[in-house]
Design an enzyme around this catalytic site. Structure first.
Site, PDB file in Angstrom:
ATOM      1  N   LYS A  98      55.197  41.548  43.927  1.00  0.00           N
ATOM      2  CA  LYS A  98      53.989  41.625  44.950  1.00  0.00           C
ATOM      3  C   LYS A  98      53.218  40.354  46.401  1.00  0.00           C
ATOM      4  CE  LYS A  98      50.154  44.194  43.146  1.00  0.00           C
ATOM      5  NZ  LYS A  98      48.788  44.981  42.783  1.00  0.00           N
ATOM      6  N   SER A 144      39.850  42.710  47.511  1.00  0.00           N
ATOM      7  CA  SER A 144      40.154  41.490  48.226  1.00  0.00           C
ATOM      8  C   SER A 144      41.137  41.801  49.344  1.00  0.00           C
ATOM      9  CB  SER A 144      41.380  41.403  46.980  1.00  0.00           C
ATOM     10  OG  SER A 144      40.409  40.799  45.779  1.00  0.00           O
TER      11      SER A 144
HETATM   12  P1  ADP Z   1      45.526  44.575  40.231  1.00  0.00           P
HETATM   13  O1  ADP Z   1      46.195  44.353  41.423  1.00  0.00           O
HETATM   14  O2  ADP Z   1      45.788  44.306  39.053  1.00  0.00           O
HETATM   15  O3  ADP Z   1      44.681  45.860  40.804  1.00  0.00           O
HETATM   16  P2  ADP Z   1      42.823  43.637  41.424  1.00  0.00           P
HETATM   17  O4  ADP Z   1      42.945  42.018  41.152  1.00  0.00           O
HETATM   18  O5  ADP Z   1      43.027  44.027  42.303  1.00  0.00           O
HETATM   19  O6  ADP Z   1      44.214  43.756  40.435  1.00  0.00           O
HETATM   20  O7  ADP Z   1      41.808  43.499  40.382  1.00  0.00           O
HETATM   21  C1  ADP Z   1      41.587  43.563  39.301  1.00  0.00           C
HETATM   22  C2  ADP Z   1      40.914  44.241  38.400  1.00  0.00           C
HETATM   23  O8  ADP Z   1      39.967  44.995  38.922  1.00  0.00           O
HETATM   24  C3  ADP Z   1      41.162  46.242  38.529  1.00  0.00           C
HETATM   25  O9  ADP Z   1      40.941  47.078  37.411  1.00  0.00           O
HETATM   26  C4  ADP Z   1      40.182  46.470  39.841  1.00  0.00           C
HETATM   27  O10 ADP Z   1      39.477  48.155  40.273  1.00  0.00           O
HETATM   28  C5  ADP Z   1      38.990  45.680  39.671  1.00  0.00           C
HETATM   29  N1  ADP Z   1      38.101  45.622  40.603  1.00  0.00           N
HETATM   30  C6  ADP Z   1      38.710  44.648  42.497  1.00  0.00           C
HETATM   31  N2  ADP Z   1      37.131  44.724  42.991  1.00  0.00           N
HETATM   32  C7  ADP Z   1      36.427  45.247  42.150  1.00  0.00           C
HETATM   33  C8  ADP Z   1      34.747  45.349  42.793  1.00  0.00           C
HETATM   34  N3  ADP Z   1      34.618  45.454  43.778  1.00  0.00           N
HETATM   35  N4  ADP Z   1      34.788  46.077  41.938  1.00  0.00           N
HETATM   36  C9  ADP Z   1      34.488  46.090  40.727  1.00  0.00           C
HETATM   37  N5  ADP Z   1      36.278  46.267  39.969  1.00  0.00           N
HETATM   38  C10 ADP Z   1      36.692  45.963  40.912  1.00  0.00           C
END
Ligand code: ADP
Length: 156
Positions: free
Chosen positions: A41, A128
């Site tokens: 990643k 993010s």
């Molecule tokens: P990953 O690569 O494991 O998806 P992330 O950091 O992108 O890691 O996301 C971790 C979790 O948080 C995932 O289940 C994602 O859907 C959730 N998530 C990310 N942004 C939000 C948000 N704005 N509201 C709710 N859930 C979120």
């Protein structure tokens, strides 16, 4: 004692993640925020930086532990006696990926559930990657992320 594990890349943690963490905190006695040492990643922040940012944001939450792991997330969850893994769901397009992940994890360890928490509407658009994209153009992202993260993005 009900233990939950919220795994994610958190590159970096946003107000959307924080909303999920605060709501999950109401459901579990102890929470682990777990950052997998993801090979492959392409993260902007190192694992250590991401962990430290989350720690800084959650300094007032003694029952939340932030940790990096090179274990499979289900294995980590098992090792701390967690009953569930928490994931956030935003828009419909999250569903496909999350269903796949939850189904595979259930196959790997049928004793650990995945609990989904729906994003609050004000964060349903927030990711993010969009925060990083906006910050790259030196635009202010302080409404999307905690202040320490805003500062860290400016430094990057
Ligand atoms: P990953 O690569 O494991 O998806 P992330 O950091 O992108 O890691 O996301 C971790 C979790 O948080 C995932 O289940 C994602 O859907 C959730 N998530 C990310 N942004 C939000 C948000 N704005 N509201 C709710 N859930 C979120």
């Amino acid at each position: 004692m009900k233990i939950g594990v919220y795994p994610g890349t958190f590159d970096p943690i946003t107000n959307g993640h924080l909303d999920i963490i605060k709501r999950a905190y109401q459901l579990f006695d102890k929470l682990y925020i777990v950052v997998p040492q993801n090979i492959g990643k392409n993260a902007l922040f190192t694992t250590e930086e991401r962990v430290n940012l989350i720690k800084a944001v959650l300094v007032d939450y003694p029952d939340i532990e932030v940790i990096a792991t090179d274990k499979l997330t289900v294995e980590f969850a098992k090792s701390v006696n967690a009953v569930a893994m928490i994931r956030g769901l935003r828009i419909v397009s999250d569903f496909d990926y999350e269903l796949q992940l939850a189904t595979i994890n259930k196959k790997l360890d049928s004793t650990i559930e995945t609990v989904f928490i729906m994003s609050s509407h004000e964060y349903s658009f927030l990711s993010s990657s969009s925060v990083k994209e906006i910050a790259k153009f030196k635009r202010d992202v302080s409404i999307f992320v905690p202040e320490v993260v805003n500062e860290a993005l400016k430094e990057k």
